[in-house]
Design an enzyme around this catalytic site. Structure first.
Site, PDB file in Angstrom:
ATOM      1  N   GLU A   1       0.874  -1.188   0.000  1.00  0.00           N
ATOM      2  CA  GLU A   1       0.000   0.000   0.000  1.00  0.00           C
ATOM      3  C   GLU A   1       0.893   1.214   0.000  1.00  0.00           C
ATOM      4  O   GLU A   1       1.506   1.555   1.012  1.00  0.00           O
ATOM      5  CB  GLU A   1      -0.902  -0.039   1.196  1.00  0.00           C
ATOM      6  CG  GLU A   1      -1.916  -1.149   1.022  1.00  0.00           C
ATOM      7  CD  GLU A   1      -2.710  -1.382   2.238  1.00  0.00           C
ATOM      8  OE1 GLU A   1      -3.183  -0.401   2.807  1.00  0.00           O
ATOM      9  OE2 GLU A   1      -2.827  -2.549   2.628  1.00  0.00           O
ATOM     10  N   CYS A  29      -2.107   9.550   2.802  1.00  0.00           N
ATOM     11  CA  CYS A  29      -1.945   8.996   1.452  1.00  0.00           C
ATOM     12  C   CYS A  29      -3.161   9.177   0.561  1.00  0.00           C
ATOM     13  O   CYS A  29      -3.043   9.234  -0.647  1.00  0.00           O
ATOM     14  CB  CYS A  29      -1.617   7.509   1.557  1.00  0.00           C
ATOM     15  SG  CYS A  29      -2.944   6.565   2.337  1.00  0.00           S
TER      16      CYS A  29
HETATM   17  P1  NAP Z   1       8.778   4.741   3.857  1.00  0.00           P
HETATM   18  O1  NAP Z   1       9.887   5.667   4.016  1.00  0.00           O
HETATM   19  O2  NAP Z   1       8.661   3.997   2.596  1.00  0.00           O
HETATM   20  O3  NAP Z   1       8.840   3.734   5.088  1.00  0.00           O
HETATM   21  C1  NAP Z   1       7.818   2.782   5.308  1.00  0.00           C
HETATM   22  C2  NAP Z   1       8.385   1.630   6.104  1.00  0.00           C
HETATM   23  O4  NAP Z   1       9.240   0.861   5.253  1.00  0.00           O
HETATM   24  C3  NAP Z   1       9.246   2.056   7.290  1.00  0.00           C
HETATM   25  O5  NAP Z   1       9.007   1.199   8.378  1.00  0.00           O
HETATM   26  C4  NAP Z   1      10.647   1.880   6.742  1.00  0.00           C
HETATM   27  O6  NAP Z   1      11.640   1.708   7.729  1.00  0.00           O
HETATM   28  C5  NAP Z   1      10.462   0.622   5.930  1.00  0.00           C
HETATM   29  N1  NAP Z   1      11.484   0.350   4.939  1.00  0.00           N
HETATM   30  C6  NAP Z   1      12.139   1.223   4.166  1.00  0.00           C
HETATM   31  N2  NAP Z   1      13.017   0.570   3.363  1.00  0.00           N
HETATM   32  C7  NAP Z   1      12.895  -0.748   3.655  1.00  0.00           C
HETATM   33  C8  NAP Z   1      13.538  -1.930   3.178  1.00  0.00           C
HETATM   34  N3  NAP Z   1      14.484  -1.881   2.234  1.00  0.00           N
HETATM   35  N4  NAP Z   1      13.175  -3.117   3.700  1.00  0.00           N
HETATM   36  C9  NAP Z   1      12.222  -3.183   4.642  1.00  0.00           C
HETATM   37  N5  NAP Z   1      11.599  -2.099   5.146  1.00  0.00           N
HETATM   38  C10 NAP Z   1      11.924  -0.892   4.649  1.00  0.00           C
HETATM   39  O7  NAP Z   1       7.365   5.472   4.024  1.00  0.00           O
HETATM   40  P2  NAP Z   1       6.956   6.535   5.114  1.00  0.00           P
HETATM   41  O8  NAP Z   1       7.687   7.798   4.773  1.00  0.00           O
HETATM   42  O9  NAP Z   1       7.053   5.960   6.480  1.00  0.00           O
HETATM   43  O10 NAP Z   1       5.404   6.718   4.830  1.00  0.00           O
HETATM   44  C11 NAP Z   1       4.902   7.649   3.942  1.00  0.00           C
HETATM   45  C12 NAP Z   1       4.499   6.974   2.643  1.00  0.00           C
HETATM   46  O11 NAP Z   1       3.560   5.943   2.920  1.00  0.00           O
HETATM   47  C13 NAP Z   1       3.787   7.921   1.706  1.00  0.00           C
HETATM   48  O12 NAP Z   1       4.221   7.703   0.387  1.00  0.00           O
HETATM   49  C14 NAP Z   1       2.321   7.539   1.846  1.00  0.00           C
HETATM   50  O13 NAP Z   1       1.529   7.849   0.727  1.00  0.00           O
HETATM   51  C15 NAP Z   1       2.432   6.067   2.069  1.00  0.00           C
HETATM   52  N6  NAP Z   1       1.228   5.559   2.731  1.00  0.00           N
HETATM   53  C16 NAP Z   1       0.361   4.795   2.004  1.00  0.00           C
HETATM   54  C17 NAP Z   1      -0.800   4.328   2.596  1.00  0.00           C
HETATM   55  C18 NAP Z   1      -1.768   3.487   1.814  1.00  0.00           C
HETATM   56  O14 NAP Z   1      -2.704   2.976   2.422  1.00  0.00           O
HETATM   57  N7  NAP Z   1      -1.591   3.308   0.516  1.00  0.00           N
HETATM   58  C19 NAP Z   1      -1.073   4.628   3.926  1.00  0.00           C
HETATM   59  C20 NAP Z   1      -0.169   5.397   4.645  1.00  0.00           C
HETATM   60  C21 NAP Z   1       0.992   5.856   4.037  1.00  0.00           C
HETATM   61  P3  NAP Z   1      12.444   2.996   8.299  1.00  0.00           P
HETATM   62  O15 NAP Z   1      11.432   3.807   9.000  1.00  0.00           O
HETATM   63  O16 NAP Z   1      13.465   2.447   9.175  1.00  0.00           O
HETATM   64  O17 NAP Z   1      12.989   3.687   7.089  1.00  0.00           O
END
Ligand code: NAP
Length: 477
Positions: free
Chosen positions: A248, A282
């Site tokens: 997501e 999001c």
């Molecule tokens: P993010 O930077 O992609 O991080 C999300 C999670 O992924 C974090 O726990 C992060 O860990 C982890 N992660 C990053 N790289 C990884 C890897 N190589 N292997 C395993 N895990 C990894 O996203 P965010 O900034 O927290 O959230 C914002 C984004 O989420 C926005 O783009 C938003 O649109 C999206 N979002 C989507 C929805 C939906 O329902 N579609 C809902 C909410 C948010 P770290 O924190 O340690 O980097």
């Protein structure tokens, strides 16, 4: 200052590395907690615990597994004030919204507990005489749930509840930006007397602990909510073992305002959608398409409403409409996108700068006029209180502009004409369309993005099925 531990195999433990992540309160700038910086060893311990617990957990009747969800719902309600305070502090979410997230999360656990007696297999007609074909729905095994920072508590439940109810065990990794509320909850879960290992809360960086969880052959399914970049990494990481992933990801929701719409309703809904949680949601309106004949009138009303948006401490009383951004880096990203839009020719109709605040990573509610479809701010997720405005001549053009996007999460249309609404619903290429209301989904719906917004989805019956695989038995008698 609070010092958190992980919950692995039923016990609260420090990280193997003995290192900590500092959790910043983005409004005050103070370090409010230390969370474990778990590493590959912690990941392995959590996966082993989840694997060891899984067969016995799956063997329990679903109604027994549902009791675990009900216990979690109850412990959240018993601690709702404290959990909301931590959530509001670690991410500058205004307190009433933080409280809604906590309470909604408890309801979410109860909702999926209710599915215990509802989800079913199938009996399929066989081609052969004296044969029955039974389709069973069975758990995947060990699920890894990786959470973002923007709704860290609710998204955690969105993974834990359906996974446990269906007989999977789970390892959760919260965002290293906002792990506190989840780890506070883990403390309460440790006291619930659940079978050890069914639910494990790790804490650490995605690049180390996260990668290990994703790439392990123990992991049967990864469910990530996060950015497209992280989604790409998960696809790469799960490729080796052909592990199922449910993603997501980001959105770039278009809001279409037709000339026949109730303009005051549309202004109110679009502004609410754009500034809730400081624009870091999001599924909320990220770009606005207004019909030419009402563009001036609508934009005037919109700018007035955005100028009236209040912002302050997440704990201010009365509660402001929004607080600050989650981090300095998010603030810088928003600032850079607005600066680029200016250079590309956008006109800043309000905001467009950091407001004069004593503390916190604030960005003023911003409306950008004169925007074109190829501007970066129209094509890519801002994740801040910034709204680019474009115009259209007829519905065909509005739909084409809305669909011209890499993301396909949510969309909305404002019109008094039911035919236009259905025309749009049938042609908008997004997982959700909202008509005459702001963007927010229900737990019994199905939240799933098209294109780069994801694979699979969450909530309701279809979200539950994500955590189940099918098994067909052919029985001759
Ligand atoms: P993010 O930077 O992609 O991080 C999300 C999670 O992924 C974090 O726990 C992060 O860990 C982890 N992660 C990053 N790289 C990884 C890897 N190589 N292997 C395993 N895990 C990894 O996203 P965010 O900034 O927290 O959230 C914002 C984004 O989420 C926005 O783009 C938003 O649109 C999206 N979002 C989507 C929805 C939906 O329902 N579609 C809902 C909410 C948010 P770290 O924190 O340690 O980097």
């Amino acid at each position: 200052m609070k010092k958190y531990q992980q919950l692995i195999n039923g016990a609260l433990v420090d990280s193997h590395s003995n290192q900590f992540i500092e959790v910043e309160n983005p409004y005050t700038g103070e370090i409010m907690a230390h969370a474990p910086q778990g590493d590959e060893v912690d990941a392995q311990l959590a996966l082993d615990a989840a694997q060891n617990a899984q067969d016995a957990w799956a063997a329990q009747p679903a109604i027994v597994r549902a009791q675990a969800l009900k216990k979690m719902a109850n412990v959240i309600r018993e601690n709702r004030i404290e959990l909301a305070n931590i959530l509001a502090s670690e991410q500058a979410k205004v307190l009433p919204l933080a409280q809604i997230e906590i309470d909604f999360t408890a309801d979410y656990f109860d909702y999926y507990a209710g599915w215990a007696r509802i989800y079913e297999g199938e009996i399929i007609q066989s081609d052969r005489p004296k044969e029955n074909m039974l389709l069973f729905r069975q758990p995947m095994g060990v699920v890894v749930g990786i959470c973002p920072w923007n709704f860290p508590f609710f998204v955690m439940a969105r993974k834990v509840a359906p996974a446990l109810l269906t007989g999977n065990t789970i390892v959760i990794k919260p965002s290293s930006e906002t792990p506190a509320t989840t780890l506070e909850f883990a403390k309460h879960v440790a006291g619930l007397d659940l079978p050890a290992g069914i639910v494990n809360f790790t804490s650490g960086r995605g690049s180390t602990l996260g990668e290990k969880l994703v790439r392990s052959p123990i992991t049967a399914m990864v469910t990530l909510t996060g950015s497209v970049e992280a989604g790409t990494r998960i696809i790469e990481g799960t490729a080796e073992n052909i592990t199922k992933c449910s993603l997501e990801l980001g959105g770039k929701a278009p809001a279409i305002v037709c000339a026949d719409a109730d303009l005051d309703l549309a202004v109110k809904a679009v502004v609410a959608s754009r500034v809730i949680f400081s624009g870091q949601v999001c599924n909320c309106a990220e770009r606005l398409y207004v019909e030419n004949s009402i563009a001036d009138e609508f934009t005037e009303k919109l700018v007035a409403a955005m100028k009236a948006v209040t912002y302050d401490s997440p704990f201010a009383d009365p509660a402001p409409d929004m607080s600050c951004q989650v981090s300095h880096s998010q603030l810088e990203k928003i600032e850079a996108m607005v600066d680029l839009a200016r250079k590309e020719g956008a006109e800043v109709l309000c905001g467009g700068k950091r407001p004069d605040m004593k503390t916190g990573y604030f960005y003023a509610p911003t409306v950008l006029g004169n925007c074109k479809q190829d501007f970066d701010v129209v094509r890519n997720e801002v994740f801040g209180p910034v709204l680019p405005v474009l115009t259209f001549n007829d519905l065909d053009e509005a739909i084409a502009l809305a669909n011209d996007c890499e993301f396909g999460l949510t969309s909305s249309i404002y019109t008094a004409n039911i035919n236009k609404a259905f025309e749009a619903i049938n042609r908008l290429k997004f997982g959700e369309t909202y008509v005459n209301r702001e963007n927010f989904e229900a737990m019994q719906g199905f939240h799933a993005g098209w294109r780069k917004s994801g694979i699979g989805g969450a909530d309701g019956k279809h979200g539950l099925y994500e955590y189940l695989q099918t098994h067909v038995a052919y029985i001759q008698y």
